[in-house]
Write a protein that holds these residues in place. Structure first.
Motif, PDB file in Angstrom:
ATOM      1  N   GLN A  65       0.910  -1.116  -0.039  1.00 33.20           N
ATOM      2  CA  GLN A  65      -0.092  -0.012   0.062  1.00 33.20           C
ATOM      3  C   GLN A  65       0.766   1.128  -0.160  1.00 33.20           C
ATOM      4  O   GLN A  65       0.815   2.106   0.861  1.00 33.20           O
ATOM      5  CB  GLN A  65      -0.834  -0.067   1.340  1.00 33.20           C
ATOM      6  N   CYS A 112      -9.719   1.137   5.384  1.00 36.83           N
ATOM      7  CA  CYS A 112     -10.144  -0.125   5.363  1.00 36.83           C
ATOM      8  C   CYS A 112      -9.012  -0.931   6.226  1.00 36.83           C
ATOM      9  O   CYS A 112      -7.949  -0.493   6.270  1.00 36.83           O
ATOM     10  CB  CYS A 112     -10.413  -0.889   4.118  1.00 36.83           C
ATOM     11  N   HIS A 160       0.097   9.646   1.861  1.00 39.78           N
ATOM     12  CA  HIS A 160       0.946   8.736   0.729  1.00 39.78           C
ATOM     13  C   HIS A 160       0.626   7.315   0.644  1.00 39.78           C
ATOM     14  O   HIS A 160       1.694   6.619   0.261  1.00 39.78           O
ATOM     15  CB  HIS A 160       2.689   8.814   2.024  1.00 39.78           C
ATOM     16  N   LYS A 161      -0.619   7.055   0.817  1.00 38.74           N
ATOM     17  CA  LYS A 161      -1.257   5.949   0.030  1.00 38.74           C
ATOM     18  C   LYS A 161      -2.171   6.177  -0.883  1.00 38.74           C
ATOM     19  O   LYS A 161      -1.552   6.389  -2.061  1.00 38.74           O
ATOM     20  CB  LYS A 161      -2.002   5.255   1.361  1.00 38.74           C
TER      21      LYS A 161
HETATM   22  C1  LIG Z   1      -4.793   0.031   7.579  1.00 39.25           C
HETATM   23  C2  LIG Z   1      -3.223   0.711   7.871  1.00 39.25           C
HETATM   24  N1  LIG Z   1      -2.921   1.417   8.942  1.00 39.25           N
HETATM   25  C3  LIG Z   1      -1.860   1.780   9.164  1.00 39.25           C
HETATM   26  C4  LIG Z   1      -0.719   1.569   8.251  1.00 39.25           C
HETATM   27  C5  LIG Z   1       0.676   1.979   8.865  1.00 39.25           C
HETATM   28  O1  LIG Z   1       0.816   3.277   7.901  1.00 39.25           O
HETATM   29  P1  LIG Z   1       2.407   3.814   7.815  1.00 39.25           P
HETATM   30  O2  LIG Z   1       3.193   2.753   6.923  1.00 39.25           O
HETATM   31  O3  LIG Z   1       2.138   5.076   6.981  1.00 39.25           O
HETATM   32  O4  LIG Z   1       3.023   3.754   9.291  1.00 39.25           O
HETATM   33  C6  LIG Z   1      -1.155   0.729   7.370  1.00 39.25           C
HETATM   34  C7  LIG Z   1       0.134   0.338   6.218  1.00 39.25           C
HETATM   35  O5  LIG Z   1      -0.092  -0.272   5.213  1.00 39.25           O
HETATM   36  C8  LIG Z   1      -2.281   0.277   7.012  1.00 39.25           C
HETATM   37  O6  LIG Z   1      -2.598  -0.541   5.844  1.00 39.25           O
END
Ligand SMILES: Cc1ncc(COP(=O)(O)O)c(C=O)c1O
Length: 499
Positions: free
Chosen positions: A98, A255, A313-314
């Motif tokens: 992601q 999600c 950033h996703k």
């Molecule tokens: C649902 C969800 N929450 C939080 C995160 C963590 O985000 P980060 O990688 O920006 O710390 C992710 C990472 O893929 C995620 O899918």
């Protein structure tokens, strides 16, 4: 003008390093190299992942650290090396984690912040960086459906830190006195946190960090679509409250990571309100669906949440890291860190604390993490984000239909977004036990990613290994998805032949 005669040899060398003409020459080379690289990658002329064993890469990286000096002129080869050894997220066959193929120009806006080192902690250190962040907080809060002036928010370095920040706020609000006295000061049944069973690991990790203890993280039951079940949540909270356990928060997903399931937020909110429990929504991945008329219904009820995490950033396709923490009630913004740092926060200008990011975040120095998003939004307008969501979510559905139509592929769920989990099940694997079938998926994926033809990820569903894609490069086409299936077939056949 500095008089060169009075400068030490070190100062002369440093002036050469800081020379704007030298910077211009490097920047020109940089622009040429990056544009050529993007062109090659987007045309599918390169491998996706430039795979090398970790130790080989580390040795090579160390080799570059030797033999340079202030006069050396190897900027071009250094940048080329970085490009040649990296992971090509702009390759349309990158269908992996992601983490998106970002809008390339967003990186240029981020670079303005990097080159000029725009940072925050206090407003006066990064006035424009702060302004940009606040302007975006205003817009995202409005997308959620909140009224201007009632909500507040901030940017953190990533969704994990965002979840930690929001849940720490919840703890301090729900367990009053815990900031000052610690969680352990309270007598009686232990406080707990209820998390969606498929929640990202950062949520449970946050519970450990904020002193609840990992054993006090209780998984909320899911329905057959792997969404939080509000009815059973209600029963769970009722039971906990009857036993006297304070519930610090319910953490829902919009999600969840494994298959991209969106929880029924409106119903979850009704349960949380009934029991007066803090509702947190991890919308790191799916928050951007609010920008799409077609998909915003997936977050129906998110406006009822007390806190929301939304990673730009996703699914807003800007370079990492830029994550938003948003609070429905702006009074909660100062509950996270009840601290004063007198050398930073100037009592002679009390109104300024409102704009000092360091009051709200774990970070002290914080980079201008929102420059990429703000620049991209200002350049292309809001509709860009709608297009990015629509195109990639639609491709998720298209891929699912292809899996359904193929005899040797099995989709493991009906996708709600651009995340799809599946298995390749050729004839000879049809009766294989789960451990054999799962091992086959993993080996298959490893061979495919090391070949550089595609990048996809693996997961574990129902106790058995599986393949998983996140279609997070808007340049991926239907033909690419067809090619992915045929590549998996070819590599799978080869693998089975070798036994
Ligand atoms: C649902 C969800 N929450 C939080 C995160 C963590 O985000 P980060 O990688 O920006 O710390 C992710 C990472 O893929 C995620 O899918």
């Amino acid at each position: 003008m500095l008089d060169e005669v009075s400068l030490s040899a070190a100062q002369v060398r440093l002036n050469a390093v800081y020379d704007p003409h030298r910077f211009r020459a490097a920047a020109t080379q940089w622009a040429e190299l990056l544009s050529a690289h993007l062109d090659n990658v987007q045309q599918r002329s390169t491998r996706v992942l430039n795979w090398a064993e970790p130790e080989a890469n580390i040795a090579e990286a160390e080799r570059w650290l030797e033999g340079a000096n202030a006069d050396s002129n190897r900027f071009e080869s250094i940048v080329q090396q970085m490009l040649d050894r990296g992971h090509n997220l702009h390759h349309p066959h990158y269908i992996g984690h992601q983490v998106p193929a970002p809008v390339p120009i967003a990186g240029l806006f981020d670079a303005v912040g990097a080159v000029t080192n725009q940072v925050m902690a206090i407003y006066e250190m990064g006035p424009w960086a702060t302004a940009v962040e606040r302007a975006l907080v205003n817009r995202l809060g409005e997308q959620i459906g909140w009224k201007r002036d009632n909500f507040a928010g901030l940017v953190t370095h990533g969704g994990s830190l965002g979840n930690l920040t929001a849940l720490l706020t919840a703890r301090n609000v729900i367990l009053s006195g815990s900031w000052e006295e610690g969680v352990s000061h309270a007598s009686g049944p232990k406080p707990v946190m209820i998390v969606q069973a498929d929640a990202h690991y950062s949520v449970a990790r946050a519970a450990g960090i904020i002193g609840l203890g990992s054993k006090q993280v209780l998984r909320a039951a899911l329905n057959e679509k792997r969404q939080l079940d509000p009815q059973r949540l209600d029963e769970q909270i009722t039971e906990l409250k009857a036993k006297g356990h304070p519930v610090v928060a319910v953490s829902a997903c919009a999600c969840a990571t494994p298959i991209g399931a969106f929880d029924p937020l409106r119903d979850v909110a009704a349960v949380c309100h009934k029991h007066e429990v803090w509702m947190h929504v991890d919308a790191a991945h799916g928050g951007a669906a609010l920008m799409s008329k077609r998909y915003r219904h997936l977050l129906d009820g998110v406006d009822q949440a007390d806190s929301v995490v939304w990673d730009a950033h996703k699914m807003m396709f800007v370079p990492a890291l830029c994550a938003f923490v948003l609070y429905r009630d702006k009074r909660h913004r100062f509950e996270t860190f009840r601290q004063d740092a007198p050398y930073l926060f100037d009592p002679s200008a009390p109104g300024m604390a409102e704009y000092d990011s360091g009051m709200l975040t774990l970070e002290c120095t914080k980079r201008a993490a929102a420059y990429g998003l703000w620049g991209t939004w200002s350049l292309f307008g809001e509709s860009l984000f709608e297009d990015l969501v629509d195109v990639t979510f639609d491709l998720g559905r298209l891929f699912y239909n292809k899996l359904l139509a193929a005899e040797d592929f099995v989709p493991l769920h009906e996708p709600q977004c651009n995340i799809v989990a599946f298995r390749h099940v050729p004839d000879s694997m049809k009766d294989a036990p789960p451990e054999v079938l799962g091992a086959f998926q993993r080996e298959l994926r490893r061979r495919v990613i090391e070949s550089g033809k595609f990048y996809i990820v693996q997961t574990n569903l129902g106790g058995c290994g599986a393949l998983r894609v996140t279609i997070i490069n808007p340049l991926t086409t239907e033909d690419d998805l067809n090619e992915l299936l045929s590549t998996l077939r070819d590599v799978g056949t080869e693998l089975l032949k070798r036994g």
